[in-house]
Motif scaffolding. Structure first.
Motif, PDB file in Angstrom:
ATOM      1  N   LEU A  89       0.841  -1.209   0.000  1.00  0.00           N
ATOM      2  CA  LEU A  89       0.000   0.000   0.000  1.00  0.00           C
ATOM      3  C   LEU A  89       0.868   1.247   0.000  1.00  0.00           C
ATOM      4  N   LEU A  90       0.607   2.141  -0.955  1.00  0.00           N
ATOM      5  CA  LEU A  90       1.248   3.460  -0.943  1.00  0.00           C
ATOM      6  C   LEU A  90       0.381   4.380  -0.093  1.00  0.00           C
ATOM      7  N   ALA A 106      -5.359   6.435   6.372  1.00  0.00           N
ATOM      8  CA  ALA A 106      -5.434   5.640   7.615  1.00  0.00           C
ATOM      9  C   ALA A 106      -6.476   4.527   7.460  1.00  0.00           C
ATOM     10  N   ALA A 107      -7.603   4.819   6.785  1.00  0.00           N
ATOM     11  CA  ALA A 107      -8.641   3.791   6.578  1.00  0.00           C
ATOM     12  C   ALA A 107      -8.123   2.687   5.650  1.00  0.00           C
ATOM     13  N   PHE A 108      -7.366   3.051   4.617  1.00  0.00           N
ATOM     14  CA  PHE A 108      -6.774   2.038   3.724  1.00  0.00           C
ATOM     15  C   PHE A 108      -5.782   1.177   4.507  1.00  0.00           C
ATOM     16  N   GLU A 109      -4.983   1.806   5.371  1.00  0.00           N
ATOM     17  CA  GLU A 109      -4.029   1.027   6.180  1.00  0.00           C
ATOM     18  C   GLU A 109      -4.774   0.006   7.042  1.00  0.00           C
ATOM     19  N   ASP A 110      -5.858   0.443   7.695  1.00  0.00           N
ATOM     20  CA  ASP A 110      -6.619  -0.472   8.557  1.00  0.00           C
ATOM     21  C   ASP A 110      -7.133  -1.662   7.751  1.00  0.00           C
ATOM     22  N   ILE A 121       3.249  -1.662   4.192  1.00  0.00           N
ATOM     23  CA  ILE A 121       2.745  -0.293   4.041  1.00  0.00           C
ATOM     24  C   ILE A 121       3.927   0.653   3.808  1.00  0.00           C
ATOM     25  N   LEU A 122       3.825   1.479   2.764  1.00  0.00           N
ATOM     26  CA  LEU A 122       4.846   2.497   2.488  1.00  0.00           C
ATOM     27  C   LEU A 122       4.268   3.846   2.897  1.00  0.00           C
ATOM     28  N   ARG A 177       5.597  -5.101   7.576  1.00  0.00           N
ATOM     29  CA  ARG A 177       6.463  -3.932   7.833  1.00  0.00           C
ATOM     30  C   ARG A 177       5.776  -2.637   7.388  1.00  0.00           C
ATOM     31  N   VAL A 178       6.059  -1.572   8.139  1.00  0.00           N
ATOM     32  CA  VAL A 178       5.646  -0.225   7.733  1.00  0.00           C
ATOM     33  C   VAL A 178       6.934   0.546   7.465  1.00  0.00           C
TER      34      VAL A 178
END
Ligand SMILES: NC(=O)c1ccc[n+]([C@@H]2O[C@H](COP(=O)([O-])OP(=O)(O)OC[C@H]3O[C@@H](n4cnc5c(N)ncnc54)[C@H](OP(=O)(O)O)[C@@H]3O)[C@@H](O)[C@H]2O)c1
Length: 271
Positions: A89-90, A106-110, A121-122, A177-178
């Protein structure tokens, strides 16, 4: 097969080129037609219409996802139905440092974390290429305007983001990893304008904007919440936002590229 969203854009286009050059089978997704390397499959689709992505996802192993559309869960469900196991995810630095302003990433990360997929996550900070906003005034009048002229931030080369993304899509060892992605050193807007002048071989004048002038300009192409978050970062960055991250070097085995290097490679846009 690797699906790359945002393929007509700055980062996504370079991810497609790197993967194709490495011999991967690639499907490039965007709403507009993108210029693509030979052999890359093009699917024109809107991330806001996940049903239209079905063709793109059939037989896919990995997905490069950018934050677009309102329903990340539906996009990921479609990707999993097509066989995707890995998602990169960018996102954005702000999703970590200012989640109240950066609710969309933040919603896409969740959604990505909850998906059950192997995820990475990048989180890039500001891009070197945001300087394209100055191209017209530099070409027309050898000047560039920005607020907070003496506040330094370690902006990142989109080519480095693309290289990190391509590596993480292809290699094992990055799951869960983030990665915080920054350039090699903080630079101020005034210094970036001077670097463009140096790349052109002619001075470029820096004009300090007020916060209100910058806000009015940014509201023309960004939602208000993101404008407020961005102005907060540009004007009063936190320690985390000023910090130079080791993550580009950790993934690529070399330091990230400087703004001055980007300016030299992209000087034609300012001539
Ligand atoms: N610039 C920064 O400082 C910064 C900092 C942190 C994070 N980011 C993130 O990085 C991302 C990529 O940056 P970039 O410079 O590569 O952006 P860009 O050049 O503007 O490209 C954006 C891409 O997203 C695609 N897109 C947008 N909405 C879409 C939709 N509804 N469905 C399908 N595709 C859609 C566009 O394709 P079509 O228009 O052809 O569909 C285009 O390919 C940004 O979107 C932002 O979230 C940027």
């Amino acid at each position: 097969m690797i699906v790359v969203t945002g393929a007509s854009g700055n980062v996504g286009g370079q991810v497609v080129a790197l993967l194709a050059a490495a011999g991967e089978r690639v499907t490039a997704v965007s709403r507009r037609t993108a210029e693509l390397p030979e052999g890359v499959r093009q699917v024109r689709a809107d991330l806001d219409d996940p049903a239209g992505l079905k063709d793109a996802f059939d037989g896919t192993d990995a997905l490069f996802l950018l934050v677009a559309g309102q329903n990340p869960q539906a996009i990921l469900d479609g990707a999993m139905a097509g066989g995707v196991r890995r998602v990169v995810l960018l996102s954005s630095q702000g999703a970590g440092t200012r989640p109240d302003f950066y609710r969309h990433p933040a919603a896409f990360e969740d959604a990505v974390r909850r998906s059950g997929l192997e995820w990475t996550i990048l989180r890039p900070g500001g891009f070197h290429s945001n300087a394209y906003a100055w191209a017209e005034s530099v070409r027309g009048g050898r000047s560039a305007a920005a607020p907070f002229g003496d506040v330094g931030l370690p902006t990142i080369d989109p080519a480095d983001i693309a290289e990190v993304a391509a590596a993480v899509l292809r290699e094992d060892g990055h799951a869960g990893r983030v990665y915080e992605l920054t350039g090699p050193a903080p630079t101020t807007p005034r210094e970036r304008v001077a670097a463009i002048g140096a790349a052109l071989g002619t001075p470029v004048r820096f004009a300090e904007q007020t916060r209100e002038e910058a806000r009015a300009q940014m509201l023309q192409f960004m939602p208000e919440q993101v404008v407020e978050g961005t102005l907060a970062i540009l004007g009063k960055p936190t320690d985390a936002e000023r910090r130079v991250s080791p993550d580009v070097e950790r993934v690529l085995g070399r330091a990230p590229r400087s703004f001055a290097d980007w300016a030299v490679r992209n000087a034609a846009a300012f001539r």
